[in-house]
Structure formats: structure tokens, C-alpha cells
Scaffold this motif. Structure first.
Motif, PDB file in Angstrom:
ATOM      1  N   VAL A 133       4.488   9.815   3.472  1.00 17.34           N
ATOM      2  CA  VAL A 133       3.181  10.008   3.417  1.00 17.34           C
ATOM      3  C   VAL A 133       2.318   8.892   2.692  1.00 17.34           C
ATOM      4  N   TYR A 134       2.954   8.220   2.127  1.00 20.71           N
ATOM      5  CA  TYR A 134       2.378   6.805   1.643  1.00 20.71           C
ATOM      6  C   TYR A 134       1.916   5.884   2.813  1.00 20.71           C
ATOM      7  N   SER A 194      -2.753   9.924  11.302  1.00 18.55           N
ATOM      8  CA  SER A 194      -2.200  11.109  11.172  1.00 18.55           C
ATOM      9  C   SER A 194      -0.594  11.113  11.314  1.00 18.55           C
ATOM     10  N   LYS A 226       0.892  -1.133  -0.158  1.00 20.42           N
ATOM     11  CA  LYS A 226      -0.007   0.069  -0.108  1.00 20.42           C
ATOM     12  C   LYS A 226       0.772   1.304   0.170  1.00 20.42           C
ATOM     13  N   ALA A 227       2.084   1.055   0.549  1.00 26.89           N
ATOM     14  CA  ALA A 227       2.997   2.294   0.653  1.00 26.89           C
ATOM     15  C   ALA A 227       3.721   2.231  -0.706  1.00 26.89           C
ATOM     16  N   THR A 247       1.589   6.879   6.067  1.00 23.04           N
ATOM     17  CA  THR A 247       0.445   7.447   6.836  1.00 23.04           C
ATOM     18  C   THR A 247      -0.744   7.194   6.016  1.00 23.04           C
ATOM     19  N   GLU A 248      -0.814   7.155   4.721  1.00 23.20           N
ATOM     20  CA  GLU A 248      -2.106   7.180   4.058  1.00 23.20           C
ATOM     21  C   GLU A 248      -2.555   5.720   4.141  1.00 23.20           C
ATOM     22  N   ALA A 249      -1.606   4.731   3.971  1.00 24.59           N
ATOM     23  CA  ALA A 249      -1.810   3.296   3.807  1.00 24.59           C
ATOM     24  C   ALA A 249      -2.462   2.834   5.344  1.00 24.59           C
ATOM     25  N   GLN A 267      -3.985   5.022   7.535  1.00 20.57           N
ATOM     26  CA  GLN A 267      -5.082   6.114   7.670  1.00 20.57           C
ATOM     27  C   GLN A 267      -4.770   6.503   9.160  1.00 20.57           C
TER      28      GLN A 267
END
Length: 121
Positions: free
Chosen positions: A57-58, A66, A33-34, A60-62, A64
Motif C-alpha cells: 500500500v505504501y 492503482s 516514501k514507502a 502504491t501510494e508513493a 501514485q
């Protein structure tokens, strides 16, 4: 100075691993996912590599989550997130369960503070 930087990368990597485990994700799932390799994900979690901003960033997004949760655990905003999570955990507990959990947390807090030299942040 380098030792401090190394310690920070290790702490961030440990937080990434903790969140990943809380989300019941494998290292391979998070790496996919990252958009990074599994060996690189392992190096990140073990603090053996410096993260590029795009990789962070990838991640943290993966996850979900902060970025503050992973970077700055002592900010008021993050403490509020933790308090909200704790409230969510207690929401469906009986008064007896809450009392037991509070006793366990108090004991854990005491133990952690006695061994605070072992913790970096």
C-alpha cells in the motif's frame, strides 16, 4: 506452485521498478516514501521477498498508481488506464508522428508475441 508464486513476485517487482522509472524516482526516493530500507526496496523490485500488504500500500501510494496496475495487468480497468496513457502520449503528436509511433508499436507487438515464452504474464 512455489515457482509460480516466485514468478508473480518477480513480475510485480518488475512492474514496481518500471513505474518508479517512469516517475523518474530513484530506488532510495521510493524506499523513503514507502517507509522501507533501500535494500528491502531492491529485494521487492527483484522479486526476492514477499510483500506485506502495508508495504505494498505504501509503495502504491508513493508511486501514485492503482494497485491493479501492479497486480493485475490483464483486467479491463487496467487496459483502460493503459489506453488512456497511450492517448495522452499521442495527443500532441502530428499525424506523421502518430503514423510512425503506430508502426513502431505494431513491430514491437509482433516481436513480443514471437518471444512470448520469455514473458510470464
Amino acid at each position: 506452485m512455489r515457482e509460480l508464486d516466485d514468478a508473480r513476485y518477480k513480475a510485480i517487482g518488475a512492474r514496481i521498478r518500471d513505474v518508479r522509472l517512469q516517475r523518474n524516482m530513484s530506488q532510495a526516493e521510493l524506499a523513503e516514501k514507502a517507509f522501507i530500507s533501500v535494500p528491502h526496496m531492491s529485494e521487492v523490485e527483484n522479486g526476492k521477498t514477499k510483500l506485506r500488504l502495508s508495504t505494498f500500500v505504501y509503495i502504491t501510494e508513493a508511486l501514485q498508481v492503482s494497485a491493479d496496475v501492479l497486480l493485475r495487468t490483464n483486467t479491463p480497468e487496467v487496459n483502460g488506464i493503459y489506453q488512456g496513457e497511450f492517448n495522452d502520449l499521442l495527443a500532441d503528436c502530428s499525424p506523421a508522428e502518430i503514423d510512425s509511433i503506430i508502426k513502431i508499436v505494431k513491430e514491437l507487438k509482433t516481436t513480443m508475441r514471437m518471444k512470448k515464452d520469455e514473458y510470464l504474464f
